[in-house]
Design a protein around this motif. Structure first.
Motif, PDB file in Angstrom:
ATOM      1  N   THR A  20      44.209  31.345  40.491  1.00  0.00           N
ATOM      2  CA  THR A  20      44.401  30.372  39.422  1.00  0.00           C
ATOM      3  C   THR A  20      44.976  31.037  38.176  1.00  0.00           C
ATOM      4  OG1 THR A  20      42.578  29.068  40.269  1.00  0.00           O
ATOM      5  CG2 THR A  20      43.158  28.705  37.967  1.00  0.00           C
ATOM      6  N   GLY A  21      44.493  32.251  37.902  1.00  0.00           N
ATOM      7  CA  GLY A  21      44.888  32.888  36.649  1.00  0.00           C
ATOM      8  C   GLY A  21      45.936  33.962  36.783  1.00  0.00           C
ATOM      9  N   ARG A  24      48.491  38.584  42.465  1.00  0.00           N
ATOM     10  CA  ARG A  24      48.225  39.968  42.830  1.00  0.00           C
ATOM     11  C   ARG A  24      49.010  40.309  44.082  1.00  0.00           C
ATOM     12  NH1 ARG A  24      43.511  36.949  40.597  1.00  0.00           N
ATOM     13  NH2 ARG A  24      43.188  36.256  42.714  1.00  0.00           N
ATOM     14  N   GLY A 295      35.997  33.239  42.319  1.00  0.00           N
ATOM     15  CA  GLY A 295      36.997  33.523  41.275  1.00  0.00           C
ATOM     16  C   GLY A 295      36.822  32.528  40.151  1.00  0.00           C
ATOM     17  N   THR A 296      37.868  31.777  39.837  1.00  0.00           N
ATOM     18  CA  THR A 296      37.756  30.686  38.882  1.00  0.00           C
ATOM     19  C   THR A 296      36.722  29.682  39.399  1.00  0.00           C
ATOM     20  OG1 THR A 296      40.067  30.991  38.331  1.00  0.00           O
ATOM     21  CG2 THR A 296      39.094  28.867  37.735  1.00  0.00           C
ATOM     22  N   GLY A 336      33.707  31.229  37.764  1.00  0.00           N
ATOM     23  CA  GLY A 336      34.217  32.212  36.794  1.00  0.00           C
ATOM     24  C   GLY A 336      34.675  31.520  35.518  1.00  0.00           C
ATOM     25  N   ASP A 340      33.190  32.173  31.753  1.00  0.00           N
ATOM     26  CA  ASP A 340      34.099  32.469  30.634  1.00  0.00           C
ATOM     27  C   ASP A 340      33.925  31.432  29.514  1.00  0.00           C
ATOM     28  OD1 ASP A 340      35.063  34.497  32.257  1.00  0.00           O
ATOM     29  OD2 ASP A 340      36.935  33.479  32.777  1.00  0.00           O
ATOM     30  N   GLY A 458      37.047  37.907  42.104  1.00  0.00           N
ATOM     31  CA  GLY A 458      36.824  38.573  40.821  1.00  0.00           C
ATOM     32  C   GLY A 458      35.364  38.662  40.416  1.00  0.00           C
ATOM     33  N   LEU A 459      34.582  37.595  40.668  1.00  0.00           N
ATOM     34  CA  LEU A 459      33.178  37.605  40.231  1.00  0.00           C
ATOM     35  C   LEU A 459      32.310  38.552  41.048  1.00  0.00           C
ATOM     36  CD1 LEU A 459      32.477  33.842  39.494  1.00  0.00           C
ATOM     37  CD2 LEU A 459      32.392  35.726  37.866  1.00  0.00           C
ATOM     38  N   LYS A 461      32.846  41.459  41.385  1.00  0.00           N
ATOM     39  CA  LYS A 461      32.842  42.745  40.662  1.00  0.00           C
ATOM     40  C   LYS A 461      31.732  42.770  39.611  1.00  0.00           C
ATOM     41  CE  LYS A 461      37.830  42.925  41.168  1.00  0.00           C
ATOM     42  NZ  LYS A 461      39.079  42.584  40.460  1.00  0.00           N
TER      43      LYS A 461
HETATM   44  N1  ADP Z   1      34.935  43.188  36.524  1.00  0.00           N
HETATM   45  C1  ADP Z   1      34.546  41.932  36.332  1.00  0.00           C
HETATM   46  N2  ADP Z   1      33.305  41.668  35.849  1.00  0.00           N
HETATM   47  C2  ADP Z   1      32.901  40.409  35.631  1.00  0.00           C
HETATM   48  N3  ADP Z   1      33.654  39.318  35.889  1.00  0.00           N
HETATM   49  C3  ADP Z   1      34.883  39.522  36.370  1.00  0.00           C
HETATM   50  C4  ADP Z   1      35.408  40.822  36.623  1.00  0.00           C
HETATM   51  N4  ADP Z   1      36.665  40.695  37.084  1.00  0.00           N
HETATM   52  C5  ADP Z   1      36.911  39.367  37.121  1.00  0.00           C
HETATM   53  N5  ADP Z   1      35.852  38.665  36.693  1.00  0.00           N
HETATM   54  C6  ADP Z   1      35.729  37.211  36.569  1.00  0.00           C
HETATM   55  O1  ADP Z   1      36.267  36.620  37.755  1.00  0.00           O
HETATM   56  C7  ADP Z   1      36.991  35.438  37.435  1.00  0.00           C
HETATM   57  C8  ADP Z   1      38.395  35.502  37.980  1.00  0.00           C
HETATM   58  O2  ADP Z   1      38.361  35.929  39.298  1.00  0.00           O
HETATM   59  P1  ADP Z   1      39.707  35.981  40.135  1.00  0.00           P
HETATM   60  O3  ADP Z   1      39.312  36.239  41.561  1.00  0.00           O
HETATM   61  O4  ADP Z   1      40.663  36.903  39.498  1.00  0.00           O
HETATM   62  O5  ADP Z   1      40.182  34.477  39.922  1.00  0.00           O
HETATM   63  P2  ADP Z   1      41.366  33.613  40.484  1.00  0.00           P
HETATM   64  O6  ADP Z   1      41.592  34.033  41.924  1.00  0.00           O
HETATM   65  O7  ADP Z   1      40.841  32.241  40.368  1.00  0.00           O
HETATM   66  O8  ADP Z   1      42.571  33.851  39.619  1.00  0.00           O
HETATM   67  C9  ADP Z   1      37.021  35.325  35.925  1.00  0.00           C
HETATM   68  O9  ADP Z   1      36.126  34.344  35.523  1.00  0.00           O
HETATM   69  C10 ADP Z   1      36.587  36.693  35.431  1.00  0.00           C
HETATM   70  O10 ADP Z   1      35.880  36.636  34.236  1.00  0.00           O
END
Ligand code: ADP
Ligand code: 5RP
Length: 536
Positions: A20-21, A24, A295-296, A336, A340, A458-459, A461
């Motif tokens: 969404t954001g 990669r 993620g989002t 996520g 945020d 992302g979450l 992590k």
């Molecule tokens: N190292 C981290 N620690 C905490 N939250 C994280 C970290 N990396 C990403 N996020 C959270 O994960 C979410 C985005 O995840 P991501 O998989 O990149 O999303 P998308 O695939 O929807 O673009 C965001 O809300 C972000 O704050």
């Protein structure tokens, strides 16, 4: 960005993941090891509340930037395949494949209605009132996030500027594979999960006629896809010279029929080798695992040998993620994004940002250590005994399947300092984990038997997010050694399309799968062996 280590020269695969954001890309070798990674943010517009739009040209440009970065320094002739995954947003192109505006302003850059867009609320209510049988395969209630209500909205609201001029409606993953190959075939994954297509019966004319989109039936579904391929199938003659130039890759390399992002994540993690850790899922069929892509939003992917109907949980979808298995997909529309939103909207956020920056930490790493400081002798989870969050700020995807639900916080005090922010953040994470527990309970009540969670995105992590999921569900959580599991899933598709591996399961882990294949031969393919073949 350079490939690390002293790898034997071999074959490489490129995976591209459009979240969404951000977009990669990864360069992955034959063993599934990620050698290079790059990411790039993408544009988003919110012209009015609940309208979320993107640009297919901006997204393609970002795909090109990240792909060029990950192949820097290697012999590109060793790249054998390319796979895409993306969010299930709706891309609209005219008959000459040019972007068409999906907005009243007529801005044709904004030609994508994003998955989280809620503009088609009245349309989805009408669709659900039909009680058509296709709704049984989306948990009984269609979500406004799916494509049929969005298409109906375009027809009813942008008839002249968009609907009448449209030549092609793509799910975003299929747009990317078309852009790379010129082939308009759709992935079974997108059509089954978001467009009501059945892997067994194809399109259901009566559904489209009943909801007022008989136009698609009349032209034999040309605009939404009448050639359907399984994820990982090789498309046409591979990468076109034009796309090859854009991406910095050789023309003609294999390009795979894509997956939706959550499904690529599921493919990337659900078969992980966890032997020797004493986990409940060890020795159990792969159907005892739940992949959660966070993620989002968060997506809860459970598979089964036979179809299972779970009220409020999407599916059962046949072969939409793992060939031969049925998929149920639970989900939370914002996770996520909700964390945020809560953190960034708090009065103490500027202070948090400054303090985290001073320590060169992310705000989440700072908050996690701050919670450890203030918890005193109690476990961290007890900090929220008086503060509770209901997390459905953007409606509930599963298991309540109610897009009208709203969020709620109870237990607020007059103070707004950093401690309050940290505790509100914790309560939000706990509420999301509790939502996961409700989804699992609904899946189990309908026939799933889940023992272990596999998290990615992302979450995953965020150690607090992971720990709260383990504490609140009472299940062990497995994280992949490779944090970018969604990208590994995308690269697996490219590896499969290249013909170097015979199926996505084999591409998932060649060495162990080969062993599994040998065992299968010896044991004449018992069910247990078949499961082991996937649970590599
Ligand atoms: N190292 C981290 N620690 C905490 N939250 C994280 C970290 N990396 C990403 N996020 C959270 O994960 C979410 C985005 O995840 P991501 O998989 O990149 O999303 P998308 O695939 O929807 O673009 C965001 O809300 C972000 O704050
Ligand atoms: O509905 C989906 C999957 O079926 C969406 O693609 C997903 O929820 C959006 O993904 P992300 O939060 O990872 O950007």
């Amino acid at each position: 960005m350079m490939p690390g280590g002293d790898q034997e020269p071999g074959s490489y695969y490129v995976g591209v993941d459009v979240g969404t954001g951000s977009v990669r890309a990864a360069l992955v070798d034959q063993r599934g090891i990620l050698l290079a990674f790059a990411d790039q943010p993408i544009k988003r517009w919110e012209p009015q509340f609940n309208h979320h739009e993107q640009s297919s040209e901006d997204i393609w440009a970002a795909c090109c930037v990240v792909t060029k970065k990950v192949v820097q320094g290697i012999d590109v002739n060793q790249i054998r395949g390319l796979g895409f995954d993306a969010t299930c947003s709706l891309v609209v192109l005219d008959k000459q494949f040019r972007p068409l505006p999906v907005n009243h302003e007529g801005d044709s850059r904004r030609n994508i209605i994003m998955w989280l867009d809620h503009r088609a609320i009245t349309q989805v209510h009408r669709i659900n009132e039909t009680k058509h049988s296709v709704l049984q395969c989306v948990g009984g209630v269609m979500s406004v996030e799916m494509q049929a209500p969005k298409l109906l909205w375009l027809k009813e609201n942008l008839r002249e500027t968009c609907w009448d001029k449209a030549g092609h409606f793509f799910d975003l993953p299929d747009f990317l594979s078309w852009k790379a190959t010129g082939v308009t075939a759709r992935s079974l994954c997108s059509l089954v999960c978001k467009w009501t297509y059945s892997a067994e019966k194809g399109w259901d004319d009566s559904f489209w006629k009943m909801i007022g989109l008989e136009d698609f039936v009349a032209d034999n579904y040309r605009k939404i896809g009448n050639q359907v391929l399984p994820p990982g199938a090789s498309l046409g003659n591979g990468l076109t010279p034009e796309a090859a130039k854009d991406l910095g890759l050789p023309a003609g390399i294999a390009v795979a029929a894509p997956l939706i992002d959550a499904h690529a994540g599921g493919l990337g993690v659900i078969g992980a080798d966890v032997r020797g850790h004493g986990l409940a899922c060890e020795g159990q069929p792969v159907t005892s695992r739940l992949a959660i892509i966070c993620g989002t939003s968060s997506c809860h992917m459970g598979i089964s040998k036979d179809p299972i109907f779970v009220p409020g949980v999407w599916g059962p979808y046949f072969s939409a993620m793992i060939p031969g298995f049925w998929l149920n997909e639970g989900g939370q529309s914002v996770t996520g994004k909700l964390i945020d939103h809560m953190v960034q909207g708090h009065a103490a956020f500027p202070e948090l940002k400054a303090k985290a920056a001073a320590r060169c930490q992310s705000v989440y790493a700072y908050l996690n250590s701050h919670l450890d400081l203030i918890k005193k002798a109690q476990p961290v989870g007890f900090l929220t005994v008086d503060l509770h969050v209901w997390p459905d700020f953007h409606g509930n995807r599963s298991p309540l399947a109610d897009l009208t639900l709203k969020g709620m916080v109870t237990g607020l005090k007059l103070s707004q300092d950093l401690d309050d922010l940290a505790i509100l953040y914790l309560a939000t994470v706990q509420a999301i984990a509790f939502g996961t527990r409700l989804i699992i309970e609904a899946m189990e009540a309908a026939g799933h038997s889940i023992s272990t969670l596999f998290l990615c995105g992302g979450l995953s992590k965020n150690p607090l997010f992971v720990q709260m999921h383990a504490d609140i569900t009472g299940m062990p959580v497995v994280l992949s050694q490779e944090v970018e599991s969604v990208l590994v899933g995308a690269a697996i598709l490219g590896a499969c399309a290249s013909g170097d591996f015979t199926s996505v399961q084999v591409a998932k882990n060649p060495q162990k799968e080969n062993k599994a294949t040998q065992r299968n031969k010896a044991a004449q393919g018992t069910e247990q062996e078949e499961h082991e073949g996937l649970a590599v």
